[in-house]
Enzyme design. Structure first.
Site, PDB file in Angstrom:
ATOM      1  N   SER A 157       0.823  -1.206   0.000  1.00 24.89           N
ATOM      2  CA  SER A 157       0.000   0.000   0.000  1.00 24.89           C
ATOM      3  C   SER A 157       0.858   1.257   0.000  1.00 24.89           C
ATOM      4  O   SER A 157       1.940   1.306   0.604  1.00 24.89           O
ATOM      5  CB  SER A 157      -0.901  -0.003   1.234  1.00 24.89           C
ATOM      6  OG  SER A 157      -1.559   1.243   1.391  1.00 24.89           O
ATOM      7  N   TYR A 162      -2.628   5.872  -4.909  1.00 27.85           N
ATOM      8  CA  TYR A 162      -3.756   6.786  -5.030  1.00 27.85           C
ATOM      9  C   TYR A 162      -3.339   7.969  -5.904  1.00 27.85           C
ATOM     10  O   TYR A 162      -2.160   8.304  -5.991  1.00 27.85           O
ATOM     11  CB  TYR A 162      -4.166   7.336  -3.658  1.00 27.85           C
ATOM     12  CG  TYR A 162      -4.641   6.306  -2.666  1.00 27.85           C
ATOM     13  CD1 TYR A 162      -5.889   5.706  -2.805  1.00 27.85           C
ATOM     14  CD2 TYR A 162      -3.852   5.949  -1.573  1.00 27.85           C
ATOM     15  CE1 TYR A 162      -6.333   4.765  -1.874  1.00 27.85           C
ATOM     16  CE2 TYR A 162      -4.293   5.021  -0.642  1.00 27.85           C
ATOM     17  CZ  TYR A 162      -5.535   4.434  -0.809  1.00 27.85           C
ATOM     18  OH  TYR A 162      -5.967   3.512   0.105  1.00 27.85           O
ATOM     19  N   THR A 192      -5.924   2.761  -7.230  1.00 30.65           N
ATOM     20  CA  THR A 192      -7.222   2.760  -6.563  1.00 30.65           C
ATOM     21  C   THR A 192      -8.041   3.972  -6.990  1.00 30.65           C
ATOM     22  O   THR A 192      -7.580   5.110  -6.872  1.00 30.65           O
ATOM     23  CB  THR A 192      -7.041   2.763  -5.033  1.00 30.65           C
ATOM     24  OG1 THR A 192      -6.333   1.581  -4.645  1.00 30.65           O
ATOM     25  CG2 THR A 192      -8.381   2.793  -4.322  1.00 30.65           C
ATOM     26  N   LYS A 222      -8.237  -0.524  -9.594  1.00 29.01           N
ATOM     27  CA  LYS A 222      -8.926  -1.149  -8.456  1.00 29.01           C
ATOM     28  C   LYS A 222     -10.063  -0.264  -7.959  1.00 29.01           C
ATOM     29  O   LYS A 222      -9.854   0.915  -7.675  1.00 29.01           O
ATOM     30  CB  LYS A 222      -7.941  -1.402  -7.313  1.00 29.01           C
ATOM     31  CG  LYS A 222      -8.547  -2.050  -6.078  1.00 29.01           C
ATOM     32  CD  LYS A 222      -7.464  -2.297  -5.023  1.00 29.01           C
ATOM     33  CE  LYS A 222      -8.020  -2.995  -3.789  1.00 29.01           C
ATOM     34  NZ  LYS A 222      -8.891  -2.104  -2.990  1.00 29.01           N
ATOM     35  N   HIS A 275     -13.816  -1.599  -1.993  1.00 28.93           N
ATOM     36  CA  HIS A 275     -12.890  -1.203  -0.926  1.00 28.93           C
ATOM     37  C   HIS A 275     -13.181  -1.972   0.356  1.00 28.93           C
ATOM     38  O   HIS A 275     -13.062  -1.447   1.472  1.00 28.93           O
ATOM     39  CB  HIS A 275     -12.978   0.305  -0.673  1.00 28.93           C
ATOM     40  CG  HIS A 275     -11.655   0.952  -0.369  1.00 28.93           C
ATOM     41  ND1 HIS A 275     -10.883   1.562  -1.319  1.00 28.93           N
ATOM     42  CD2 HIS A 275     -10.946   1.066   0.785  1.00 28.93           C
ATOM     43  CE1 HIS A 275      -9.783   2.050  -0.781  1.00 28.93           C
ATOM     44  NE2 HIS A 275      -9.789   1.739   0.514  1.00 28.93           N
TER      45      HIS A 275
END
Length: 387
Positions: A111, A134, A160, A258, A282
């Site tokens: 992440s 992100y 994402t 995603k 999510h």
């Protein structure tokens, strides 16, 4: 006669151990969803409504769970999903997760908001892994993160798209994880006092407690609160598909989008040259009352299944769930809570054991369905039940 403790086998077994070991605010951070947690429950419950066809008198002496995920062989159609702050659940948790994934022969996804930076994970594994990103307001920061990921050997970017703003996660507010409501700090301190094993393993031995991938962007920060404020200020509600086109130009490796739930969005991702997408809500942490991912999978497969690889994230708790998702068209699944529950409870060794049980469940399920190879899993083997 008093019996000894039972041996954990399934992710839910490890969940119970993690619940006992972690401070409540950290356990609820990884365990909870948003609002009333309707979507969180749907993700799991809708898998249970699906039935598999049992076939008999079939030669299943050569069951093989191996498959190809984005051009690389995996021991089964599974990857570890990105988990924010995994290193707060176990000492250097991202490293332990990555090493277990490498041992099990499945991809690991780091992440953006992991405690361990890409460089630490690369040094610990010496192998390619996936990196989740992100879209931040500061595009130069996005470029910097991509460059670091590339330099660390990441071959796949997982972008994402379902977090223009953070969902309302009531457990985090109740436990003092977020916000500055009266009593929040005292509540966290009381929860920490009941978790001595965590204090030693993570609180003392797991430092530094920073979000390593953002260290160059938040200069001088030494506490997670500062990083959290930075991340929240950087969420960009103005992101559109034009930004994904820019990202595709910048990133020359594999690109997974995603957070897709609707066929129209899946078609947009395919049109912009993504290599794959992840059907995801999510983990029920964003829009409560959204549909489960397994309920949305068939329509997305029908819309784009021949154009790019489609993965599923959300609600997968065992190898049987994995088989259902793959039979309905997914190239593979990503698991989040199962792996972080396990690492929190039993570390890298526990995760290795759990992933092997997962693989055995996949193999056993295939055999009892009369299936020898992953590509023999087809929709006709799944009965829809009440979906």
């Amino acid at each position: 006669m008093k019996l000894g403790p039972s041996i954990p086998v399934t992710p839910l077994d490890y969940r119970q151990q993690a619940r006992r070991r972690l401070p409540r605010f950290l356990f609820d951070y990884i365990d909870g969803g948003c609002n009333e947690e309707l979507t969180l429950r749907r993700n799991v419950d809708d898998f249970k409504r699906l039935s598999l066809k049992q076939r008999v008198m079939v030669d299943v002496t050569r069951v093989d769970t191996r498959t190809d995920l984005l051009g690389r062989e995996a021991s089964m159609p599974l990857a570890l999903a990105p988990i924010g702050m995994a290193g707060m659940m176990r000492q250097r948790g991202e490293v332990q997760g990555a090493r277990a994934a490498l041992s099990a022969g499945v991809p690991f996804t780091l992440s953006t908001v992991g405690v361990c930076p890409v460089e630490e994970v690369q040094q610990a594994t010496g192998a390619p892994f996936w990196f989740q990103l992100y879209m931040l307001r500061d595009r130069s920061a996005v470029e910097s993160l991509m460059e670091r990921a590339k330099a660390a050997g990441c071959n796949t970017l997982v972008f994402t798209v379902d977090l223009p703003i953070a969902g309302m996660r009531h457990r985090d507010i109740r436990n003092g994880m977020v916000g500055n409501r009266p009593g929040s700090r005292l509540s966290r301190l009381c929860q920490l006092a009941t978790s001595p094993n965590w204090i030693v393993d993570v609180g003392l031995k797991g430092k530094p407690h920073t979000l390593g991938n953002l260290s160059e962007l938040v200069a001088g920060a030494t506490d997670l609160g500062t990083y959290r404020d930075f991340v929240e200020s950087q969420f960009d509600p103005g992101v559109t598909w034009d930004d994904i086109a820019w990202l595709r130009e910048q990133w020359k490796g594999k690109l997974l989008i995603k957070g897709v739930l609707e066929p129209e969005d899946a078609q947009a991702a395919a049109g912009l040259g993504a290599d794959g997408l992840i059907v995801s809500n999510h983990g029920g942490r964003q829009l409560d009352s959204a549909a489960s991912t397994i309920a949305k999978l068939p329509a997305i497969i029908n819309a784009v299944g021949d154009q790019l690889e489609v993965y599923l994230d959300g609600g997968v708790r065992n190898g049987v769930d994995l088989v259902k998702a793959v039979a309905l068209g997914a190239r593979g699944v990503l698991i989040g809570r199962p792996w972080i529950w396990t690492v929190a409870a039993a570390g890298e060794e526990g995760l290795r054991d759990m992933l092997e049980i997962f693989r055995q469940e996949v193999a056993t399920t295939m055999a009892l369905m009369g299936v020898n190879r992953i590509d023999e899993l087809v929709p006709e083997l799944v009965e829809p039940g009440n979906l």
